[in-house]
Design a protein around this motif. Structure first.
Motif, PDB file in Angstrom:
ATOM      1  N   GLN A  58       2.810   2.000 -47.691  1.00 48.21           N
ATOM      2  CA  GLN A  58       3.140   1.636 -48.940  1.00 48.21           C
ATOM      3  C   GLN A  58       4.475   1.199 -49.333  1.00 48.21           C
ATOM      4  O   GLN A  58       4.914   0.039 -49.779  1.00 48.21           O
ATOM      5  CB  GLN A  58       2.504   2.656 -50.043  1.00 48.21           C
ATOM      6  CG  GLN A  58       1.123   2.974 -49.839  1.00 48.21           C
ATOM      7  CD  GLN A  58       0.059   2.240 -49.382  1.00 48.21           C
ATOM      8  OE1 GLN A  58       0.114   1.092 -50.036  1.00 48.21           O
ATOM      9  NE2 GLN A  58      -0.474   2.253 -48.433  1.00 48.21           N
ATOM     10  N   HIS A 105      -6.871   8.390 -60.521  1.00 53.07           N
ATOM     11  CA  HIS A 105      -6.630   8.298 -59.114  1.00 53.07           C
ATOM     12  C   HIS A 105      -7.358   9.192 -58.335  1.00 53.07           C
ATOM     13  O   HIS A 105      -6.697  10.197 -58.120  1.00 53.07           O
ATOM     14  CB  HIS A 105      -5.147   8.046 -58.866  1.00 53.07           C
ATOM     15  CG  HIS A 105      -4.464   7.021 -59.657  1.00 53.07           C
ATOM     16  ND1 HIS A 105      -4.732   5.807 -59.636  1.00 53.07           N
ATOM     17  CD2 HIS A 105      -3.504   7.025 -60.361  1.00 53.07           C
ATOM     18  CE1 HIS A 105      -3.806   5.173 -60.438  1.00 53.07           C
ATOM     19  NE2 HIS A 105      -3.215   5.810 -60.851  1.00 53.07           N
ATOM     20  N   GLU A 159      -1.347   1.933 -55.717  1.00 57.84           N
ATOM     21  CA  GLU A 159      -0.505   0.986 -56.600  1.00 57.84           C
ATOM     22  C   GLU A 159       0.859   1.828 -57.173  1.00 57.84           C
ATOM     23  O   GLU A 159       1.783   1.061 -57.521  1.00 57.84           O
ATOM     24  CB  GLU A 159      -1.199   0.532 -57.808  1.00 57.84           C
ATOM     25  CG  GLU A 159      -1.857   1.580 -58.709  1.00 57.84           C
ATOM     26  CD  GLU A 159      -2.956   1.091 -59.457  1.00 57.84           C
ATOM     27  OE1 GLU A 159      -2.740   1.168 -60.679  1.00 57.84           O
ATOM     28  OE2 GLU A 159      -3.852   0.590 -59.036  1.00 57.84           O
ATOM     29  N   ILE A 160       0.887   2.773 -57.308  1.00 57.86           N
ATOM     30  CA  ILE A 160       1.587   3.617 -57.981  1.00 57.86           C
ATOM     31  C   ILE A 160       2.746   4.383 -56.930  1.00 57.86           C
ATOM     32  O   ILE A 160       3.752   4.887 -57.470  1.00 57.86           O
ATOM     33  CB  ILE A 160       1.274   5.005 -58.805  1.00 57.86           C
ATOM     34  CG1 ILE A 160       0.938   6.009 -57.999  1.00 57.86           C
ATOM     35  CG2 ILE A 160       0.317   4.470 -59.893  1.00 57.86           C
ATOM     36  CD1 ILE A 160       0.538   7.025 -59.057  1.00 57.86           C
TER      37      ILE A 160
END
Length: 313
Positions: A240, A303, A311-312
């Protein structure tokens, strides 16, 4: 709305929790700090009362807890050399002073942040519950277990949150791992170590619920629905972040790095991003029984797994 108190409010989780409560509730906050100042936008909020005190001295707490309904305890010290020397004070003694002062002031609820490691090795087959008879290997876990026992001796209806690894941007340890990963300095041992995760957003929602909901008491394990190892988590996190996966390294090399960091910390009075005790606790597999959390604090997760929370990162 009630008045809530956060100790260690200028620290990473303390400031995140304060900001979350100010954004999502109408409650008033009493925020305890020591030397580090609060972020300016928190300190200047009209619903915030800031109190500076030294938790090594119960008398210095004074009237800090006046009018407080519920208290979240974070204040501690982590990233310094030789944790065995300071953690019995910065974990256990700090907390004892807070609990006794809170009791005298009539605070109704005290919430302690802990972790599943206090029970030793746990797994999805044999998860952490609410046991207090564990024999953890690290000084960090042993002192935290002592805090849990002390809380229940003074507040039989106290609240303990045994929290899995919190992930997401703005959380200190993942942000530190990201810093090392971007410089190709992040390493992890080969042996798979099972861990239980919780996203930053779900963690903050669970803390708020533990402070504000009615009929909350006892031990809650805070974790998501995912099953992964530390190695899988770090590989996913690096993807990520756009970084190569962490090096797989022998344990002796990682412990040698920890000793180097601790030596530098002791000599130059700077934080140590890694300690031997931190590795000791990091090698313990852990998983919590989250049934009480889902029933009483947080029925729906934003989540459910780390992949849902990509996404975080």
């Amino acid at each position: 709305m009630p008045r809530l108190c956060i100790t260690g409010a200028a620290g990473n989780l303390g400031a995140l929790t304060a900001r979350h409560l100010l954004e999502t509730t109408d409650c008033e906050l009493t925020l305890l700090i020591h030397k580090k100042p609060l972020p300016e936008e928190i300190a200047q909020n009209p619903r915030v009362r800031v109190v500076a005190c030294d938790l090594t001295d119960k008398a210095s707490i004074g009237n800090a807890f006046e009018g407080v309904d519920a208290l979240q305890h974070y204040a501690s010290v982590l990233f310094q050399a030789n944790p065995a020397k300071f953690m019995p004070t910065t974990n256990t003694k700090f907390f004892e002073n807070v609990v006794l002062a809170a009791k005298e002031a009539g605070v109704k609820r005290v919430v302690l942040s802990s972790f599943p490691h206090v029970e030793g090795d746990t797994s999805p087959e044999h998860p952490s519950t609410d046991r207090l008879d564990g024999t953890p290997s690290s000084i960090h876990a042993r002192t935290r277990l002592a805090e849990e026992k002390f809380l229940y001796s003074v507040y039989p209806d106290g609240v303990v949150l045994r929290i899995g690894m919190v992930y997401g941007a703005g959380i200190l340890m993942p942000d530190g791992a990201k810093w090392f990963a971007r410089r190709r300095l992040l390493g992890v041992w080969d042996e798979p170590t099972h861990i239980h995760l919780i996203s930053r957003d779900d963690y903050l929602a669970a803390v708020a619920a533990s402070l504000l909901k009615d009929n909350v008491r006892g031990t809650y394990n805070i974790g998501d629905e995912g099953h992964q190892t530390l190695q899988e988590y770090l590989d996913f996190a690096c993807a990520q972040w756009g970084c190569p996966p962490p090096w797989r390294m022998p344990l002796w090399m990682i412990y040698a790095a920890a000793r180097t960091f601790e030596t530098a910390s002791a000599l130059f009075k700077v934080p140590s991003p890694l300690t031997g005790d931190f590795l000791d606790i990091g090698r313990v597999p852990y998983f919590g029984d989250t049934s009480r959390m889902r029933a009483e604090l947080l029925p729906v997760l934003k989540h459910p797994t780390m992949r849902d929370g990509a996404e975080i990162f």
